[in-house]
Each structure stands twice: as C-alpha cells, then as structure tokens.
Design a protein around this motif. Structure first.
Motif, mmCIF file in Angstrom:
data_model
loop_
_atom_site.group_PDB
_atom_site.id
_atom_site.type_symbol
_atom_site.label_atom_id
_atom_site.label_comp_id
_atom_site.label_asym_id
_atom_site.label_seq_id
_atom_site.Cartn_x
_atom_site.Cartn_y
_atom_site.Cartn_z
ATOM 1 N N TYR A 50 0.703 -1.032 0.008
ATOM 2 C CA TYR A 50 -0.135 -0.047 -0.026
ATOM 3 C C TYR A 50 0.949 1.052 -0.080
ATOM 4 O O TYR A 50 0.693 2.297 -0.739
ATOM 5 C CB TYR A 50 -1.041 0.004 1.137
ATOM 6 N N ALA A 51 1.984 1.359 0.767
ATOM 7 C CA ALA A 51 2.724 2.531 0.680
ATOM 8 C C ALA A 51 3.437 2.450 -0.672
ATOM 9 O O ALA A 51 3.718 3.737 -0.962
ATOM 10 C CB ALA A 51 3.962 2.232 1.996
ATOM 11 N N ALA A 52 4.004 1.750 -1.213
ATOM 12 C CA ALA A 52 4.517 1.777 -2.522
ATOM 13 C C ALA A 52 3.691 2.073 -3.528
ATOM 14 O O ALA A 52 3.975 2.698 -4.374
ATOM 15 C CB ALA A 52 5.309 0.352 -2.651
ATOM 16 N N ALA A 53 2.329 1.537 -3.545
ATOM 17 C CA ALA A 53 1.416 1.827 -4.410
ATOM 18 C C ALA A 53 1.168 3.544 -4.308
ATOM 19 O O ALA A 53 0.844 4.088 -5.334
ATOM 20 C CB ALA A 53 0.079 1.019 -4.299
ATOM 21 N N LEU A 54 1.060 3.744 -3.189
ATOM 22 C CA LEU A 54 0.681 5.266 -2.644
ATOM 23 C C LEU A 54 2.024 6.366 -3.254
ATOM 24 O O LEU A 54 1.622 7.410 -3.799
ATOM 25 C CB LEU A 54 0.273 5.459 -1.260
ATOM 26 N N ALA A 55 2.951 5.831 -3.133
ATOM 27 C CA ALA A 55 4.189 6.723 -3.524
ATOM 28 C C ALA A 55 4.246 6.675 -5.045
ATOM 29 O O ALA A 55 4.752 7.498 -5.581
ATOM 30 C CB ALA A 55 5.667 5.831 -2.965
ATOM 31 N N ARG A 56 3.904 5.539 -5.700
ATOM 32 C CA ARG A 56 3.935 5.364 -7.252
ATOM 33 C C ARG A 56 2.952 6.445 -7.602
ATOM 34 O O ARG A 56 3.025 7.301 -8.593
ATOM 35 C CB ARG A 56 3.632 3.926 -7.791
ATOM 36 N N ALA A 57 1.611 6.533 -6.931
ATOM 37 C CA ALA A 57 0.686 7.394 -7.423
ATOM 38 C C ALA A 57 1.043 8.912 -7.125
ATOM 39 O O ALA A 57 0.657 9.755 -7.951
ATOM 40 C CB ALA A 57 -0.743 6.800 -6.481
ATOM 41 N N LEU A 78 4.075 9.810 -7.082
ATOM 42 C CA LEU A 78 5.020 10.068 -8.216
ATOM 43 C C LEU A 78 4.520 10.297 -9.689
ATOM 44 O O LEU A 78 5.189 11.120 -10.400
ATOM 45 C CB LEU A 78 6.070 8.864 -8.475
ATOM 46 N N GLY A 79 3.662 9.607 -9.885
ATOM 47 C CA GLY A 79 2.856 9.702 -11.315
ATOM 48 C C GLY A 79 3.333 8.804 -12.544
ATOM 49 O O GLY A 79 3.201 9.093 -13.479
ATOM 50 N N ALA A 80 4.403 7.890 -12.074
ATOM 51 C CA ALA A 80 5.130 7.173 -12.904
ATOM 52 C C ALA A 80 5.767 5.895 -12.327
ATOM 53 O O ALA A 80 5.777 5.862 -11.019
ATOM 54 C CB ALA A 80 6.225 8.003 -13.681
ATOM 55 N N GLU A 81 5.816 4.858 -13.050
ATOM 56 C CA GLU A 81 6.604 3.540 -12.494
ATOM 57 C C GLU A 81 7.937 3.892 -11.800
ATOM 58 O O GLU A 81 8.613 4.525 -12.713
ATOM 59 C CB GLU A 81 6.426 2.504 -13.507
ATOM 60 N N PRO A 82 8.194 3.746 -10.708
ATOM 61 C CA PRO A 82 9.423 4.030 -10.142
ATOM 62 C C PRO A 82 10.518 3.623 -11.067
ATOM 63 O O PRO A 82 10.515 2.226 -11.394
ATOM 64 C CB PRO A 82 9.373 3.546 -8.947
ATOM 65 N N GLU A 83 11.649 4.054 -10.951
ATOM 66 C CA GLU A 83 12.850 3.634 -11.233
ATOM 67 C C GLU A 83 13.662 2.822 -10.536
ATOM 68 O O GLU A 83 14.590 2.142 -10.838
ATOM 69 C CB GLU A 83 13.756 4.561 -12.119
ATOM 70 N N GLY A 119 14.224 11.838 -12.145
ATOM 71 C CA GLY A 119 14.722 12.934 -11.300
ATOM 72 C C GLY A 119 13.768 13.483 -9.995
ATOM 73 O O GLY A 119 14.255 14.285 -9.180
ATOM 74 N N HIS A 120 12.641 12.646 -9.989
ATOM 75 C CA HIS A 120 11.910 13.201 -8.934
ATOM 76 C C HIS A 120 11.812 12.043 -7.859
ATOM 77 O O HIS A 120 12.129 10.821 -8.317
ATOM 78 C CB HIS A 120 10.509 13.377 -9.503
ATOM 79 N N VAL A 121 11.284 12.302 -6.605
ATOM 80 C CA VAL A 121 11.024 11.215 -5.594
ATOM 81 C C VAL A 121 9.912 11.652 -4.774
ATOM 82 O O VAL A 121 9.449 12.841 -4.406
ATOM 83 C CB VAL A 121 12.426 11.353 -4.474
ATOM 84 N N ALA A 122 9.140 10.650 -4.599
ATOM 85 C CA ALA A 122 7.973 10.621 -3.799
ATOM 86 C C ALA A 122 8.166 9.822 -2.494
ATOM 87 O O ALA A 122 8.904 8.527 -2.548
ATOM 88 C CB ALA A 122 6.647 10.014 -4.420
#
Length: 439
Positions: A40-47, A49-54, A144-147
């Motif tokens: 859940y925390a990872a899904a919220l971080a991805r949301a 961020l607005g993109a699949e994490p690198e 270059g962004h971080v959530a």
C-alpha cells in the motif's frame, strides 16, 4: 493503553463507542497485513510520483521485517518478502483500495515485478531503528523526482507524504518516525462487564454490516483452507483426526483460515487488531460453537461482536506488533464469546479470559508464516479449556504468576509483559531471523 477503570456512562454512549471500535477494527484485507501495508505504501508512492518508479528505497521497523520475511504476498505468483511486496504494489497496486491494494493485480504486473526484482539494485530494504513497532517508509524515484510515503502505528495510517519539496500530508518539521496518533476515546470505555452488556442488549446496528462481512469472508477462507492443501495444512490435519469433536473442529476452522492466508490465498479476510489471523481466530471458533449450541443468527452476531471487542481490549494493552503473539488476545475473545453463548455468567466470562491468559499468555511471535496456524490452534485450545474450567467453577487464582485479583488487572499485567517485558525478546528474535545473531 486502555484505562483499567472507565468512568460510568450511559448505554447510548457505550453503544455508539463500541460500534465505532468495531467499524474501525473490522477492515477487509487481502493477505497478511504487513506485506499488504508495504504494498500500500509503495502503491501510494507510485501514485504520488505519477510514474512507475525507476528504483525504490524501503525502510521498515524490525517487526515489519519479521512479519514479511516468510509470508507469501497474495496475488504475486508465490513471491515472498518486502522487495516483492513493495515492487508489486508499485507496479500494479491500487492505492485507493488500502489493504486490498493487490486485489486488481494482473499477470503482466506479476511478470513486470519479477523482471524488476531480477536487478538487486531496484529495491533497497533497510532496518529503521528508534521508530514505532509498525513503521514503513517508501521512497520512489523516477525522472529526477522522488515521492516519499511513511506509514506508522497502524497499517493504513499515512503520517507523511511528499513529492520532492512539496509536503502533501504531515509536516516535514515533525519527524514522522516519532508520530503517534491521539488515542481514540472509544477504546477507553472497553471493560469486560461493559462488553458483555453491549452483547446482551446493545444497539449493534451501526456495526452489523461489518460483523456480517467478518462472518461471511472469514468463513469462506476457512473453508478454502480445509478444501485445499495450503501451507502446513494444520486445519486439515486437525479435521481429519477428530472431525466429530467440537473443540477440535473449532481449532481446525480457525487454523485452516490461517493456512490459506499465510500461503498467499487471494481471498480477503476481515481483520481485528490489525491482523487477519486475529480476525479469523476471534470469529471461526465462535461460529462453530454457535452452530453446536443451536444459537440463532442474531445471537451469533452478538457473540462475534463480544469476541472482537474483548480481543481489542486485551490487545490494546500490548500495542501494534510485538513479541507477544496476538492470536492469544483473539483467543481470549473467542473463549469469552463461547462462554457467553453457553449461558455463562459475567464472572465465568471473565474467568475464561483469566484462564486463557494464565495458560498461553506469552507465546512468542517470530513473524508471519505457515506455523501461525498451529499457534492459533494452541491458543484456541487454551481458550476452550479456559471456558470449560470456568463453567465448572474452576480457574487460576490471584497471586499465581501474573494472575491478579480481577480480570481487568490480569489483562493489564499480561499487557505490560507484552508491551514492555518482551521488547528485548523481540529484538533477539529479529536478530536471529536476519542472521545478526548466530545460535
């Protein structure tokens, strides 16, 4: 921590408070709640961020690491561990579904997760010390962004969320690692006598839907655990050995739900005290005894409410995640409800709880895994023995070990051991599990 003596209150206040507790506790979850909270925390971080994490960075308290290490992540194709839970949550999780975050995961999501995990650098996991027992921090990087998302104290409590320099929830100047929720005053009204009164004649309508859902969903996963070879098959083993013995069936029904849940079954459960295993333990033995005693559905629903509230009351002294196995708290609830269903007096209900704590209080939690089903069986067995002793006017007496003069004081004394006394035990269990201590 609950108060040992609540001030007098009217039944309307009691009923509203207890229904509030039930609705707060009885939440749907898919799979073991700790890996699901990571997802859940990872899904919220991805949301955010607005993109699949690198790449992902996941920092967790020791208890989260302990409870995710050996359990199968649901809808993952059999994957285990924090890396799998976080990556799958970030790839295919639905943050809007909270503890059912992985329900919508697809086969392509699973394949994408496996591909990402083939690079050991994609998801870095670390132990975070000096934080609440339940603590998860996910940092997701892309372009270059971080959530950043932090969950603390409870499985869905987001105490901090940010995108780059923009704080979206919480406050940067308040260390989210030290965040603590204000206690819900509804829990302060919980006492064994008040819970029994609520079960007898309280207005349960505001919580009825949650209770009915608990009965329906937890019954379904128990039946799945008995029908198929999940985990160590503790429930099936018990049912095959003595299926005509009511106490054994009660243990089997509860254990079977855990067999399926700990091994990745995709059926949802309704949790209690933040735990699906506790939600199952508080419910299934009560259902089995209600059927055997010929109780009607209304009395069953009220008995399950009693069980859930007793579990929440006992667990409230211990706190979220510790070395004290929480199914003992849920078994106290189940035993109390069985005594109530059998026509036991309030004194006998209290004695059932005391007898259970005097027997199995202090079973250690060494993480979520298939053997949880066996611990559920042992705890329910102790609760049934406690019930039978109480109905016969027998029990453990004040001054014997941690047993105190009243049921409330006994609950408090056992809670103190679980919350304070077992902290060093928790550390040593984790050190052995992660290989820091060799034995």
């Amino acid at each position: 921590m609950p108060a040992s003596h609540a001030a007098p209150f009217c039944t309307d206040v009691r009923d509203r408070a207890f229904c509030e507790v039930l609705n707060e506790e009885l939440v749907c979850a898919l799979g073991c709640t700790e890996p699901i909270a990571v997802a859940y925390a990872a899904a919220l971080a991805r949301a955010t961020l607005g993109a699949e994490p690198e790449s992902l960075e996941v920092g967790c308290s020791g208890n989260i690491i302990k409870n995710v290490k050996s359990v199968t992540v649901p809808n993952s194709g059999g994957m285990h561990g924090i890396e799998a839970a976080a990556t799958l949550g970030a790839v295919g999780g639905d943050a809007g579904s909270a503890l059912e975050v992985l329900e919508s995961v697809t086969e392509p999501d699973i394949e994408r997760t496996r591909a990402l995990l083939s690079d050991p650098a994609f998801c870095a996991v670390s132990l975070v010390e000096g934080v609440p027992n339940l603590y998860i921090k996910v940092r997701a990087h892309a372009a270059g962004h971080v959530a950043e998302v932090v969950i603390a104290e409870h499985h869905t409590d987001v105490v901090y969320r940010a995108l780059d320099d923009a704080v979206l929830e919480g406050a940067r100047e308040q260390d989210p690692a030290l965040h603590a929720d204000e206690p819900n005053p509804a829990y302060e009204l919980l006492t064994i006598d008040a819970i029994i009164g609520f079960a007898e004649d309280g207005d349960i309508e505001p919580a009825r839907a949650a209770l009915e859902r608990q009965i329906e969903l937890n019954d379904a996963i128990s039946r799945e655990g008995l029908a198929h070879a999940w985990g160590a098959e503790v429930g099936r083993t018990l049912m095959e050995s003595r299926e005509h013995d009511a106490p054994c069936r009660a243990r089997a029904r509860a254990a079977a739900g855990s067999d399926a849940r700990m091994s990745g079954c995709a059926l949802p459960v309704v949790i209690v005290c933040g735990s699906g295993n506790q939600g199952i333990t508080a419910c299934l033995p009560v259902m089995e005894y209600a059927e055997g005693l010929g109780a009607d559905h209304e009395r069953l629903v009220r008995a399950v409410a009693l069980s859930d509230l007793v579990a929440a009351h006992v667990k409230g002294y211990i706190g979220a995640l510790s070395a004290f196995c929480g199914v003992v708290c849920a078994a106290c609830g189940a035993g109390a409800a069985i005594t109530w269903l059998a026509g036991g007096t309030p004194e006998q209900v209290g004695a059932t709880i005391v007898n259970t704590l005097g027997n199995v209080g202090g079973i250690v939690c060494d993480g979520a895994k298939p053997s949880c089903a066996a611990k559920i069986s042992a705890a329910v067995d102790a609760a049934i023995l406690g019930h039978e002793m109480a109905m016969a006017g027998r029990g453990f007496r004040a001054g014997e070990g941690l047993i105190q003069e009243t049921v409330e004081k006994t609950i408090a004394s056992m809670g103190y051991v679980g919350r304070v006394g077992m902290k060093p035990t928790d550390v040593e269990i984790l050190n052995i599990m992660i290989g820091k201590t060799r034995v």
